[in-house]
Structures are given as C-alpha cells and as structure tokens.
Design an enzyme around this catalytic site. Sequence first.
Site, PDB file in Angstrom:
ATOM      1  N   ASP A   1      30.006  25.218   8.827  1.00 52.34           N
ATOM      2  CA  ASP A   1      30.522  26.207   9.785  1.00 52.34           C
ATOM      3  C   ASP A   1      32.024  26.404   9.562  1.00 52.34           C
ATOM      4  OD1 ASP A   1      28.083  26.586  11.055  1.00 52.34           O
ATOM      5  OD2 ASP A   1      28.966  26.516  13.062  1.00 52.34           O
TER       6      ASP A   1
ATOM      7  N   ASP B   1      26.499  19.993   8.382  1.00 51.13           N
ATOM      8  CA  ASP B   1      26.414  20.969   9.467  1.00 51.13           C
ATOM      9  C   ASP B   1      27.819  21.396   9.879  1.00 51.13           C
ATOM     10  OD1 ASP B   1      25.235  22.431  11.614  1.00 51.13           O
ATOM     11  OD2 ASP B   1      25.831  20.823  12.970  1.00 51.13           O
TER      12      ASP B   1
ATOM     13  N   ASP C   1      36.859  13.436   7.451  1.00 52.04           N
ATOM     14  CA  ASP C   1      38.005  13.957   8.211  1.00 52.04           C
ATOM     15  C   ASP C   1      39.007  14.635   7.278  1.00 52.04           C
ATOM     16  OD1 ASP C   1      38.442  11.434   7.161  1.00 52.04           O
ATOM     17  OD2 ASP C   1      39.577  10.653   8.863  1.00 52.04           O
TER      18      ASP C   1
ATOM     19  N   LYS D   1      31.929   9.015   5.181  1.00 47.11           N
ATOM     20  CA  LYS D   1      32.861   8.255   6.013  1.00 47.11           C
ATOM     21  C   LYS D   1      32.656   6.789   5.648  1.00 47.11           C
ATOM     22  CE  LYS D   1      35.920   8.038   9.350  1.00 47.11           C
ATOM     23  NZ  LYS D   1      37.289   8.592   9.252  1.00 47.11           N
TER      24      LYS D   1
ATOM     25  N   TYR E   1      20.275  13.188  12.593  1.00 53.69           N
ATOM     26  CA  TYR E   1      19.401  14.181  13.213  1.00 53.69           C
ATOM     27  C   TYR E   1      18.005  13.609  13.472  1.00 53.69           C
ATOM     28  CZ  TYR E   1      22.253  18.433  12.809  1.00 53.69           C
ATOM     29  OH  TYR E   1      23.198  19.407  12.970  1.00 53.69           O
TER      30      TYR E   1
HETATM   31  C1  IPM Z   1      22.364  24.823  11.327  1.00 50.07           C
HETATM   32  C2  IPM Z   1      22.248  24.790  12.835  1.00 50.07           C
HETATM   33  C3  IPM Z   1      21.149  23.816  13.208  1.00 50.07           C
HETATM   34  C4  IPM Z   1      21.582  22.445  12.726  1.00 50.07           C
HETATM   35  C5  IPM Z   1      20.806  23.790  14.700  1.00 50.07           C
HETATM   36  C6  IPM Z   1      20.418  25.165  15.210  1.00 50.07           C
HETATM   37  C7  IPM Z   1      19.744  22.777  15.020  1.00 50.07           C
HETATM   38  O1  IPM Z   1      23.468  24.471  13.408  1.00 50.07           O
HETATM   39  O2  IPM Z   1      21.354  25.140  10.665  1.00 50.07           O
HETATM   40  O3  IPM Z   1      23.440  24.536  10.828  1.00 50.07           O
HETATM   41  O4  IPM Z   1      22.321  21.745  13.413  1.00 50.07           O
HETATM   42  O5  IPM Z   1      21.152  22.057  11.638  1.00 50.07           O
HETATM   43 MG    MG Z   2      25.083  24.370  12.030  1.00 41.63          MG
END
Ligand code: IPM
Ligand code: MG
Length: 353
Positions: free
Chosen positions: A249, A245, A221, A189, A142
């Site tokens: 999710d 990240d 993975d 990884k 990032y």
């Molecule tokens: C998160 C989001 C952020 C990230 C985005 C909005 C930049 O997806 O907080 O997980 O990638 O960190």
């Molecule tokens: Mg995210």
Amino acid sequence: MNKKIAVLAGDGIGPEVTKEARKVLDAIAKKYNHTFEYQEADAGAIAIDRHGDPLPSSTLEICKNTDAVLFGAIGDPKYDNDPEAKVRPEQGLLKLRKELQLFANLRPVMAFDSILDLSPLRENRIKGCDFIIYRELTGGIYFGEKKEDDGSGKASDLMYYEEEEIQRIAKLAFEAAQNRRKKITLVDKANVLASSRLWRKVVQKLASDYPDVTLDFLFVDNAAMQVILNPSQFDVILTSNMFGDIISDEASTISGSLGLLPSASIGVSSSMFEPIHGSYPQAKGQDIANPMAAILSAAMMLEHWNLFDEANSIKEAVNTCLENNYATVDINPGSAKKCSEVGDYIVHNILKD
Ligand code: IPM
Ligand code: MG
C-alpha cells in the site's frame, strides 16, 4: 487459446471495474483469436447478503474448475466498524487464498512517465522506478493460531512459518529476479522475530542456487523508509504476508493512484488476478472508479498464460490512455472520464491496429 475464467466481481466498485476488464479481454480475444468463457460467482459482502457466507461453496467450486479467477474487490463499511460482526467479507478473500493455495502475491509497482506529477513523491526520486513485491499470501500472522478476546481482555495472533512455505515463494522471487535486474531484497524483522530469522536462513541457503542474483536484506521499518526515500534501488522485494500487505500500500504512492496497480496471486494449481485497491464504497455505482488496475490485472493473467503479445497490447493501450490524459477523476480531475469511457478507449486502442 480457450480459457475459462471465474469472475468474482464482489463489492463496491468491484463490479464496475471488472466489467471493463472483461470488455478488454473480449477485445483481446477478438484480436488474437482466443476464446474466453466467464463464470460469475458471488464473494464478499454481496455473498453474505445473498447466501449468508462470504465465500459460498458454489463459488469455491467454480474457482477450482476454471483456469483463473478474475477478482474485483470486497469490503463493505457496514462490517468495517463492527468488531463484533461474526462474518466479514474479508474472510471470504482469505479463505479463497487458502483454499486455492495462492501462496505468492505479485504486486508490480511502477512510475508511469506521463503522470509522475501525480505522486506525492518528488519526480526525480520516482522516475524510472520499477519493482515487484513478492508477498507470501497463505501463511504468517494472517493464518497462525488466533485467540480472540473472550472477555478476559487478552487476544493474540501467531506469526508462524515453515521452511517449505518460505522456499516456494522465494524460488518464484529468485526466478523473477533472474528475468529482471537480478536483485532481491528480503524485507523482514530478523533483529526481533524468530520467524524472520527462519526466512533469512532459508532464503540465504536458496540464494546459492541463483549465483547471478544479488541478495540484500532490509528490516521492515527501514524498508518502509527506503520505499519513499529511494524506491529505484528495488528490483524484487520478497517478504512475508503482513509486511507485504503494508509495504505494497505504501509503495502504491509511487504510481500516484491506487487505481493503477494490479496484482496476481499464484498458487499450486490456481491463480487469481485482482486490482490492489479496495471496494471504494463511496464511489459504488457512479461509474467514476479507475478501471486500469483491474484491466492491468487481466494483462497479468494473460502473462501468466504466456500470452505476452496480448498482455503488451493491453499495457500499451493503457499507456496511450495515460499519455492522452484520458482518465478517471483520480488521475484527471480537470476533465475526468467515466470508468466505462476509459474501458471503451482502451478497447479502441487495442483494436485500432
Ligand atoms: C490486500 C488487502 C487484504 C489483505 C484484506 C482485504 C484482507 O488489504 O489484499 O492487501 O490484508 O491481504
Ligand atoms: Mg492490503
């Protein structure tokens, strides 16, 4: 306790869910005799519209001079589909993380007993599931050197880590594991990436300071598969910025709704609390978004201040809500309540005893 809280409600449903979180904090202040003072500031697309900058310096100042930041959500479709956009709402969030040195992002993942059927995963796989992801937040790909395409058709992002960056979050993860089920899984990884091999080395070395904690390794993975196949194996997942990240999710599917999951970002001298869901622009202004993730993020803020009774009072009130099926459309499509109604009901449950 007297605390100053910066409120960055942001875009989309951010303002609606943050309003409910404040309502709940006010109820806690009343019940337990605390004073919470709020200072609002702009961030994200709204800040671009108003100030031409997704993180104006005035906002940053407020964040630096308060005890914690309560964050809503950022993002607006008008920027998402434009790769040429010079400023983006997300830049504000990334800058805020960097400026406040919020190096550890904590994302708890759990299956709520009363809504197990909401998850696309089988009940027997997710029942009792309870783990926390420690995601490194201010380094890695990032923030490594970027080369944008300058017309040459070439671009790159550098995944760069230094030992100290790994050490400081790993320490927090080990300490968390000591207070939980004493297991850490490092997700990386290392079979391909040099930066991952550094993670392994640093974390392995640190592990000898925590002999009561079992350290385990998974390639990302495989981890992505294990989160779905057998999520109960996890206690603390430790990982780098981008892997965290993605895995977080994915893990949110376990709870059945993204609208339930809170997060905390812990730094050197600042901390920030935000729901993991995005700005959900389609629902903006309709009072239909689930405020629980924002409310549970406020509970994480109280835990960060060692106000455990207060945090538990919020968590119990949210559980009561779920048990009584008093919930927004993502959880209860049949007889959905409004965002503000859910907030009111949680306040009612907090204050009733
Ligand atoms: C998160 C989001 C952020 C990230 C985005 C909005 C930049 O997806 O907080 O997980 O990638 O960190
Ligand atoms: Mg995210």
